[in-house]
Design an enzyme around this catalytic site. Sequence first.
Site, PDB file in Angstrom:
ATOM      1  N   CYS A 134       1.069  -1.402   0.287  1.00 17.10           N
ATOM      2  CA  CYS A 134       0.085   0.385  -0.233  1.00 17.10           C
ATOM      3  C   CYS A 134       0.672   1.098   0.121  1.00 17.10           C
ATOM      4  O   CYS A 134       2.316   0.759   0.602  1.00 17.10           O
ATOM      5  CB  CYS A 134      -1.211   0.470   1.536  1.00 17.10           C
TER       6      CYS A 134
ATOM      7  N   GLY B  11       0.440   0.636  -4.618  1.00 17.67           N
ATOM      8  CA  GLY B  11      -1.555   0.114  -5.026  1.00 17.67           C
ATOM      9  C   GLY B  11      -1.811   0.254  -5.903  1.00 17.67           C
ATOM     10  O   GLY B  11      -1.906   1.508  -5.649  1.00 17.67           O
TER      11      GLY B  11
ATOM     12  N   ASN C  81      -0.178   0.839   5.623  1.00 17.39           N
ATOM     13  CA  ASN C  81       1.282   0.095   4.797  1.00 17.39           C
ATOM     14  C   ASN C  81       1.315  -1.114   5.547  1.00 17.39           C
ATOM     15  O   ASN C  81       1.672  -0.621   6.658  1.00 17.39           O
ATOM     16  CB  ASN C  81       1.637   0.729   4.224  1.00 17.39           C
ATOM     17  N   GLY C  82       1.107  -2.041   4.906  1.00 10.86           N
ATOM     18  CA  GLY C  82       1.990  -3.088   5.980  1.00 10.86           C
ATOM     19  C   GLY C  82       1.111  -4.262   6.367  1.00 10.86           C
ATOM     20  O   GLY C  82       0.263  -4.720   5.902  1.00 10.86           O
TER      21      GLY C  82
ATOM     22  N   TYR D 163      13.044  -3.849  -5.482  1.00 10.58           N
ATOM     23  CA  TYR D 163      11.520  -3.474  -5.723  1.00 10.58           C
ATOM     24  C   TYR D 163      10.659  -3.363  -6.357  1.00 10.58           C
ATOM     25  O   TYR D 163      10.397  -1.762  -7.201  1.00 10.58           O
ATOM     26  CB  TYR D 163      11.335  -4.885  -6.784  1.00 10.58           C
TER      27      TYR D 163
HETATM   28  P1  AMP Z   1       7.916 -14.278 -13.030  1.00  9.89           P
HETATM   29  O1  AMP Z   1       9.252 -14.709 -13.821  1.00  9.89           O
HETATM   30  O2  AMP Z   1       6.711 -14.930 -13.413  1.00  9.89           O
HETATM   31  O3  AMP Z   1       8.482 -14.530 -11.568  1.00  9.89           O
HETATM   32  O4  AMP Z   1       7.701 -12.983 -12.740  1.00  9.89           O
HETATM   33  C1  AMP Z   1       8.871 -11.812 -12.393  1.00  9.89           C
HETATM   34  C2  AMP Z   1       8.878 -10.612 -11.961  1.00  9.89           C
HETATM   35  O5  AMP Z   1       8.059 -10.077 -11.363  1.00  9.89           O
HETATM   36  C3  AMP Z   1       9.951  -9.617 -12.586  1.00  9.89           C
HETATM   37  O6  AMP Z   1      10.553  -8.395 -13.465  1.00  9.89           O
HETATM   38  C4  AMP Z   1       9.620  -8.324 -10.717  1.00  9.89           C
HETATM   39  O7  AMP Z   1      10.173  -7.489 -10.958  1.00  9.89           O
HETATM   40  C5  AMP Z   1       7.804  -8.584 -11.152  1.00  9.89           C
HETATM   41  N1  AMP Z   1       7.892  -9.173  -9.152  1.00  9.89           N
HETATM   42  C6  AMP Z   1       8.703  -9.292  -8.555  1.00  9.89           C
HETATM   43  N2  AMP Z   1       7.732  -9.464  -7.383  1.00  9.89           N
HETATM   44  C7  AMP Z   1       6.530  -8.906  -7.464  1.00  9.89           C
HETATM   45  C8  AMP Z   1       5.261  -8.295  -7.026  1.00  9.89           C
HETATM   46  N3  AMP Z   1       5.257  -8.355  -5.556  1.00  9.89           N
HETATM   47  N4  AMP Z   1       4.264  -7.781  -7.450  1.00  9.89           N
HETATM   48  C9  AMP Z   1       4.284  -8.062  -9.137  1.00  9.89           C
HETATM   49  N5  AMP Z   1       5.483  -8.476  -9.572  1.00  9.89           N
HETATM   50  C10 AMP Z   1       6.713  -8.563  -9.372  1.00  9.89           C
END
Ligand code: AMP
Length: 489
Positions: free
Chosen positions: A22, A49, A123-124, A263
């Site tokens: 969030c 979010g 958030n959390g 990220y």
């Molecule tokens: P995958 O290959 O399906 O595991 O997707 C990897 C991608 O998901 C990478 O580009 C990450 O930047 C992205 N990613 C990592 N964590 C999350 C998250 N919590 N929500 C959405 N995307 C994510």
Amino acid sequence: MNNEISGEARKDIFETGIHEECGIFGIYSNESNVAEIIFYGLQALQHRGQESAGIAVSDGENILVYKDLGLVSSVFNHQNLAPLLGKIGIGHSRYSTKGRNAWKNSQPLFRTFRGQSFAVAHNGNLINTESLRAGQLKKGVKFETSTDTEIFASLIETSQKETIEEAIEEAISKVKGSYSILILTKDKIIGLRDPNGFRPMALGRKGDSYIIASETCALDIIDAVYIREIDPGEFLTIDKNGLRSQMIFPVDRKSMCIFELIYFARPDSYLFKKNMYEVRHRMGQELANESGSGADLVISVPDSGTPAAIGYSSASKIPYVEGFIKNRYIGRTFIQPSPEIREIGVKLKLNPLKDIIKNKRLVVVDDSIVRGNTSKQIVKMLYNAGAKEIHMRISSPPLVYPCFYGIDMAARTEFIANHRTVEEIRRFLGVESLAYLSIDGLVKAIGEPKDNFCFACFNGDYPVDVSEIIEYDKYSLESEIKKQSVEIS
Ligand code: AMP
């Protein structure tokens, strides 16, 4: 504290997705109405979010809340912002996993304490909500939502304390987990950050106004000056007398979420006084130092892999080029119901630049691999576009353990690295080579002491005891399985 999870329990909790990400934004102004400013602040925090957005303002007597499902820009318009009159207010943008995306769960939540209204934006992720909920239910408290935030708000609402500050302090003494919280009363804003400092929280100022926001990028958008981070364990009050700070809990271990730096936080935001773009750039450099590869070009998986890819290029001296064009009008594709739709989702978002990558040996940099599905799609698209070799480089260690402190990582599925070795993942992706950044490389790139961070998703060392949530998740998974088998039979 090391609460390493193993065996069946780990398998179970991997398959449940109950976590939230969030963005929160609050402003205390002596001058003007704040709803529009909160609207801009929330837009800058949209990446935290995308499922619902809400604003609560106080005109000095009454609190008015408007919230709905959707992106900030689709929830708010001139018509519904206009009646939100007040010089102080808070806002929230929420991501929830499937099934919990209900209007009633959106925030800010509105409650009363001793006949006075208050609103909460959180958030959390609180991790002892089941025992707290049970305790409150016994007292006859009714819950309208399935959120941990409502439990927190109900603890304030039912407190016997004299003042709302005391009630909040009592509520915090009962909750465990991660929280950066904003509370709006008729005449003040209170900001709280958990003693571990899992989630970010920044304090800024513009003229006479104080602002508290999840990330510094939300201060930039309204031309506010960044003052400092709200400290872990800090209780900050802003009212007509100005700003007061209290440290209410001893901080025994700071543990900022490492994934915020890898990220989640926007690259233009600052954490630990460091710019996230530069930190990720250094992660890419470390990655090149640890796992260099002969190649013609470095490309990124945009946008999350871009700063690290440029860093990889600068350390390896392999030229960086754009290998994909990203369609920026497509929303989140991370959680999709079926593999076919997911495949189209990735294609909609990313299209390779065929003439650039044709017959080239590529280093492809991304920040993380969660389930591996997107990465596999990306690899397939690059080979179809003529890439000769693909060397996948990931600017974080393998994700193995679930997050209980607020990052939604894999809903109802497993992290690929939980059940496959790096070599097996390489084969699954079908690439020539695959390497991840080490935890030590990560720490070196950040340039802060290692024990300032939570690395639980990589090493299972959970800084706050997670046994209650594991038990609860196991139980909900069991009941879900039972429910499904009844539906099937
Ligand atoms: P995958 O290959 O399906 O595991 O997707 C990897 C991608 O998901 C990478 O580009 C990450 O930047 C992205 N990613 C990592 N964590 C999350 C998250 N919590 N929500 C959405 N995307 C994510």
